[in-house]
Design a protein around this motif. Structure first.
Motif, PDB file in Angstrom:
ATOM      1  N   TYR A  62     -45.361  73.496  48.583  1.00 27.03           N
ATOM      2  CA  TYR A  62     -46.262  73.461  47.506  1.00 27.03           C
ATOM      3  C   TYR A  62     -47.465  74.418  47.761  1.00 27.03           C
ATOM      4  CZ  TYR A  62     -49.731  71.543  44.045  1.00 27.03           C
ATOM      5  OH  TYR A  62     -50.617  71.390  43.143  1.00 27.03           O
ATOM      6  N   ARG A  63     -47.985  73.933  48.544  1.00 27.49           N
ATOM      7  CA  ARG A  63     -49.367  74.702  49.162  1.00 27.49           C
ATOM      8  C   ARG A  63     -49.240  76.112  49.259  1.00 27.49           C
ATOM      9  NH1 ARG A  63     -53.168  70.962  53.186  1.00 27.49           N
ATOM     10  NH2 ARG A  63     -52.656  69.227  52.256  1.00 27.49           N
ATOM     11  N   ALA A  64     -47.902  76.686  49.552  1.00 28.43           N
ATOM     12  CA  ALA A  64     -47.742  77.979  49.785  1.00 28.43           C
ATOM     13  C   ALA A  64     -47.969  78.596  48.327  1.00 28.43           C
ATOM     14  CB  ALA A  64     -46.545  78.249  50.395  1.00 28.43           C
ATOM     15  N   SER A  65     -47.282  77.861  47.641  1.00 28.48           N
ATOM     16  CA  SER A  65     -47.165  78.214  46.236  1.00 28.48           C
ATOM     17  C   SER A  65     -48.764  78.426  45.668  1.00 28.48           C
ATOM     18  CB  SER A  65     -46.447  77.558  45.272  1.00 28.48           C
ATOM     19  OG  SER A  65     -46.956  76.362  45.035  1.00 28.48           O
ATOM     20  N   LEU A  66     -49.497  77.709  45.720  1.00 26.77           N
ATOM     21  CA  LEU A  66     -50.874  77.697  45.456  1.00 26.77           C
ATOM     22  C   LEU A  66     -51.687  79.018  45.903  1.00 26.77           C
ATOM     23  CD1 LEU A  66     -51.992  73.895  45.846  1.00 26.77           C
ATOM     24  CD2 LEU A  66     -51.300  75.059  43.589  1.00 26.77           C
ATOM     25  N   LYS A  67     -51.058  79.638  46.980  1.00 29.81           N
ATOM     26  CA  LYS A  67     -51.654  80.572  47.527  1.00 29.81           C
ATOM     27  C   LYS A  67     -50.854  81.972  47.022  1.00 29.81           C
ATOM     28  CE  LYS A  67     -53.006  77.996  51.389  1.00 29.81           C
ATOM     29  NZ  LYS A  67     -52.948  78.198  52.806  1.00 29.81           N
ATOM     30  N   TYR A 106     -41.913  69.878  51.424  1.00 26.74           N
ATOM     31  CA  TYR A 106     -42.282  69.901  50.082  1.00 26.74           C
ATOM     32  C   TYR A 106     -43.591  70.240  49.917  1.00 26.74           C
ATOM     33  CZ  TYR A 106     -42.312  69.419  44.894  1.00 26.74           C
ATOM     34  OH  TYR A 106     -42.429  69.682  43.659  1.00 26.74           O
ATOM     35  N   GLU A 107     -44.438  69.353  50.440  1.00 26.89           N
ATOM     36  CA  GLU A 107     -45.880  69.982  50.617  1.00 26.89           C
ATOM     37  C   GLU A 107     -46.281  71.213  51.103  1.00 26.89           C
ATOM     38  OE1 GLU A 107     -50.280  67.854  51.730  1.00 26.89           O
ATOM     39  OE2 GLU A 107     -48.439  67.446  53.073  1.00 26.89           O
ATOM     40  N   LEU A 108     -45.488  71.601  52.173  1.00 29.85           N
ATOM     41  CA  LEU A 108     -46.009  73.095  52.682  1.00 29.85           C
ATOM     42  C   LEU A 108     -45.448  73.968  51.542  1.00 29.85           C
ATOM     43  CD1 LEU A 108     -46.667  74.794  55.186  1.00 29.85           C
ATOM     44  CD2 LEU A 108     -44.295  74.526  55.862  1.00 29.85           C
ATOM     45  N   GLN A 157     -47.944  82.340  47.822  1.00 28.84           N
ATOM     46  CA  GLN A 157     -46.847  82.556  48.991  1.00 28.84           C
ATOM     47  C   GLN A 157     -45.735  81.777  48.984  1.00 28.84           C
ATOM     48  OE1 GLN A 157     -49.383  80.833  52.015  1.00 28.84           O
ATOM     49  NE2 GLN A 157     -50.597  82.728  52.342  1.00 28.84           N
TER      50      GLN A 157
END
Length: 66
Positions: A48-53, A44-46, A55
């Motif tokens: 989420y971090r992708a969505s911030l970029k 989930y964190e992966l 991606q």
């Protein structure tokens, strides 16, 4: 207050259907339910971090198609 390296215990309430799914995943992966939940949080964190970029996270099939 626990030290930084001490595990934290949580109590989790979920539906019987969700618990059954969690048990199926644990059994299929020779893992505990806690291990499955920890891996789910990392995934989930992966995502989420992708969505911030701007991606996205994808799953490829055996022919490497999304």
């Amino acid at each position: 207050m626990p030290a930084d390296n001490e595990p934290i215990r949580l109590t989790l309430t979920m539906s019987p259907a969700l618990n059954a799914k969690l048990e199926q995943l644990a059994t299929a992966n020779c893992a505990t339910k806690a291990e499955i939940l920890r891996k789910a949080i990392v995934l989930y964190e992966l995502a989420y971090r992708a969505s911030l970029k701007d991606q996205r996270l994808g799953v490829f099939d055996e022919d490497e198609r999304l």
